[in-house]
Scaffold this active site. Structure first.
Site, PDB file in Angstrom:
ATOM      1  N   GLU A   1       0.864  -1.179  -0.036  1.00  0.00           N
ATOM      2  CA  GLU A   1      -0.143   0.058  -0.196  1.00  0.00           C
ATOM      3  C   GLU A   1       0.899   1.259  -0.118  1.00  0.00           C
ATOM      4  O   GLU A   1       1.721   1.592   0.907  1.00  0.00           O
ATOM      5  CB  GLU A   1      -0.858   0.043   1.171  1.00  0.00           C
ATOM      6  CG  GLU A   1      -2.039  -1.035   1.230  1.00  0.00           C
ATOM      7  CD  GLU A   1      -3.057  -0.961   2.166  1.00  0.00           C
ATOM      8  OE1 GLU A   1      -4.037  -1.745   2.089  1.00  0.00           O
ATOM      9  OE2 GLU A   1      -2.846  -0.190   3.163  1.00  0.00           O
TER      10      GLU A   1
ATOM     11  N   ASP B   1      -5.853  10.267   9.778  1.00  0.00           N
ATOM     12  CA  ASP B   1      -4.226   9.807  10.241  1.00  0.00           C
ATOM     13  C   ASP B   1      -3.779  10.330  11.285  1.00  0.00           C
ATOM     14  O   ASP B   1      -4.282  11.458  11.635  1.00  0.00           O
ATOM     15  CB  ASP B   1      -3.345   9.730   9.046  1.00  0.00           C
ATOM     16  CG  ASP B   1      -3.541   8.822   7.890  1.00  0.00           C
ATOM     17  OD1 ASP B   1      -3.423   7.752   8.157  1.00  0.00           O
ATOM     18  OD2 ASP B   1      -3.737   9.177   6.764  1.00  0.00           O
TER      19      ASP B   1
END
Lengths: 273, 399
Positions: A49, A60
């Site tokens: 990824e 995040d």
């Protein structure tokens, strides 16, 4: 068969679970982007990824935020990330690469041009954090037409009705976020993950990866016993952040190998019983 | 004529709005949407909201004829909707009361908020004190330095103020951080967004709570001026005070709606926050809207003398009103806003917020070219007490 599907099929035959590392492309500098991808594969990655840095990574935690800021400071853009994939494919034609990021850089490029560029670079899939299924139809259509996989997230709070919807739209694999909160947050509850995976599998035959909160080989091993894939992000990005520049690829390779080894024990145990 | 009935069920205003968030936030937004759909039709909820607006905020806020300022122009008559007279000094409190009542209704004892200049943070801290809720306010560390007094006010009111060190350390980063808190603590926490942005239902909900401004104005203007205004002006950062006064007038096509953005040092300088005038459509903070961004889709830093307009996005309904042509969007520079600020102080004895001074500045441009029987209504969204430091500094004075 897509590269992602072929990878999961092969692993199943070998009695193994997929190890999926996440790194932010171009962190800590663009020169290391492709060497790091190769190091991940050497350390045992089955799928990569590849994070596309964004100025406002809302989902995040601090570790991945900082990696995004480091990459952006060096001028890394969606275009450069796609370029890293092209370069990586010069020597690696087998490991699937999933571009992982936020909607706006894709919107700025235009969905169609983006899909064309991803195809031309021979990447395999795309995960857009802030495109839930309701807003992803156009992109899915573009990617489907080019035989590229759209990966979707599932959360502990995802309802059955949504599971059904995501199962219809999702391709390649589904990514179950095992924690409430942002990336890199606290520890995960294995019993709860197991229960949720059982529920998810009522709605889909796609492989299910588990991520958020996996920080060491031991946790990876426990998750590998119940999931089809283990995703490691923040912990790996932290390794990159904390390593001296000339040690980064070696440290990443070593960390990955440790996780790989622990996960493969699970396969052997399962095969023996 | 078709009634204006946006947004659609999924929060779209034409191509704008929507729900662009990670799956981890979806159930929280579903829960919020359902709770709001229930409460907005609940007579008890509405009655309590109205009671608070009347007795705690001091509504209705007056419409005031700025006679001397109008004479100074020699053109249109300028009226001011006095949101500056609200408790806590700005329109922000209207929305915060609505959302805090909703939080209480949903059984969430903890509220969080993002703030730029600190006005929304102060309003949230105020209401949290009023209702006995825990309150955490996220604020960029750059803004904390610029707005020490508001930080102190929030603390006096019992809130924790968390400095945000990521990104540009301003409002947009505070919003990111508040979202992160919400997704982590969603069970006991309600996120009070301060403007008409964010994922559905926020843009609609904040507009609804703020639309009391326009509803009052619509009733007051015939009493004060004998008719509705020719144009309504309001400053636009995220755009909540503008949406609040525009919304009840959207179907009233005879009234021009004019949003005034922050042109900072000038649109050509690149140092501004004029999203609708100079931005491009994209996705940020949960909705599709106009954004100030670079060619790679990264959000760029903005500049305005008023921290409250210093935001690289804008509410999606404004994006739609712009594209559909129903509202016009223009911009005023730092200097033009300052001039209007000083004129209003000297000619009317009213110290306006620097945000609202942008709307005043554009009214000052329009009024002299209009006839004496024409009418402008400016939403004076806040008072300028908080801006003393900024204005003094501009005049070379240190406290």
């Amino acid at each position: 068969m897509s590269r992602i599907a072929a990878t999961f099929a092969r692993l199943k035959k070998e009695g193994k679970k997929a190890l999926i590392p996440f790194i932010t492309a171009g962190d800590p500098d663009p020169g290391l982007a492709v060497p790091l991808m190769h190091a991940l594969v050497e350390g045992g990655a089955d799928v990569i990824e590849l994070g596309v840095p964004f100025s406002d990574p809302m989902a995040d935690g601090p570790v991945i935020q900082r990696s995004s800021e480091r990459a952006l400071k060096q001028g890394v853009s969606l275009r450069s990330v796609i370029g890293y994939v092209t370069e990586f494919r010069g020597t690696n034609k087998t490991t699937p690469v999933v571009l992982f990021g936020y909607a706006n850089p894709i919107e700025a490029m235009g969905a169609e041009r983006f899909a064309d560029a991803v195809k031309a670079a021979d990447a395999d899939g795309v995960l857009v954090v802030d495109y839930p299924p309701e807003e992803a139809h156009k992109l899915v259509e573009m990617l489907d037409a080019r035989a590229l996989d759209t990966i979707f997230l599932l959360a502990p709070t995802t309802s059955d009705a949504r599971l059904k919807q995501v199962a219809t739209l999702g391709r390649g694999y589904l990514y179950y976020v095992s924690l409430k909160g942002v990336t890199g947050a606290a520890n995960i509850d294995l019993a709860d993950v197991t229960r949720r995976l059982d529920r998810i599998r009522c709605f889909t035959a796609l492989p299910v990866g588990v991520g958020f909160g996996i920080r060491d080989a031991q946790t990876a091993q426990r998750i590998a016993a119940v999931a089809d894939a283990v995703v490691i992000g923040s912990r790996l990005v932290q390794e990159i952040e904390n390593s001296a520049h000339d040690q980064i690829t070696a440290n990443v390779r070593a960390f990955m190998s440790g996780v790989r080894e622990a996960m493969d024990v699970v396969g052997k145990v399962e095969a023996a019983t | 004529m078709r009634m204006y009935d946006l947004p659609d069920a999924r929060g779209h205003f034409g191509p704008y709005g929507g729900v662009f968030v990670s799956e981890t936030l979806i159930s929280a937004l579903d829960e919020l949407r359902e709770a709001y759909a229930r409460c907005r039709k609940d007579p008890d909820f509405i009655a309590e909201f109205e009671y608070e607006l009347k007795h705690y905020v001091g509504r209705p806020s007056p419409v005031y004829h700025a006679r001397r300022w109008s004479e100074h122009f020699g053109g249109a008559q300028v009226y001011l909707k006095r949101e500056d007279l609200n408790h806590t000094g700005a329109h922000k409190i209207n929305n915060v009361i609505g959302q805090a009542l909703l939080a209480r209704n949903m059984g969430k004892p903890r509220v969080i908020a993002e703030t730029g200049a600190g006005q929304h943070g102060v309003a949230t801290a105020t209401i949290a004190a009023r209702y006995g809720m825990e309150c955490v306010v996220y604020m960029g560390s750059e803004d904390i330095k610029r707005q020490e007094q508001n930080v102190f006010r929030m603390k006096l009111l019992g809130a924790s103020v968390v400095p945000v060190e990521s990104g540009s350390k301003t409002l947009k980063d505070a919003l990111n951080e508040a979202m992160r808190d919400w997704v982590t603590n969603v069970e006991n926490t309600f996120y009070i967004i301060g403007t008409v942005a964010g994922p559905h239902p926020y843009p609609m909900m904040v507009r609804d709570f703020q639309s009391v401004i326009g509803r009052e104005a619509k009733q007051q203007m015939p009493e004060m001026a004998g008719r509705q205004p020719d144009a309504i002006l309001a400053c636009v950062g995220g755009g909540s005070n503008a949406m609040g006064i525009f919304y009840p007038y959207i179907s009233d096509k005879a009234v021009r709606l004019i949003g005034v953005e922050a042109a900072g040092h000038g649109l050509e300088s690149g140092k501004h926050a004029a999203t609708l005038c100079a931005g491009k459509a994209g996705v940020l903070h949960g909705n599709r809207t106009y954004l100030l961004q670079d060619e790679n889709g990264q959000i760029i830093e903005t500049h305005s003398i008023s921290a409250g307009l210093d935001y690289p996005g804008v509410g999606p309904e404004h994006a739609w009103l712009k594209d559909s042509g129903r509202a016009e969007y223009v911009a005023a520079t730092d200097d033009e806003a300052l001039q209007a600020f000083h004129d209003l102080c000297r000619l009317e004895g009213i110290i306006p917020a620097l945000e609202s001074s942008h709307a005043l500045a554009y009214a000052a441009k329009m009024a002299p070219r209009m006839k004496k029987d024409q009418i402008l209504l400016v939403n004076l969204s806040g008072r300028g007490d908080k801006d003393m430091h900024t204005v003094a500094e501009k005049s070379g004075i240190k406290f």
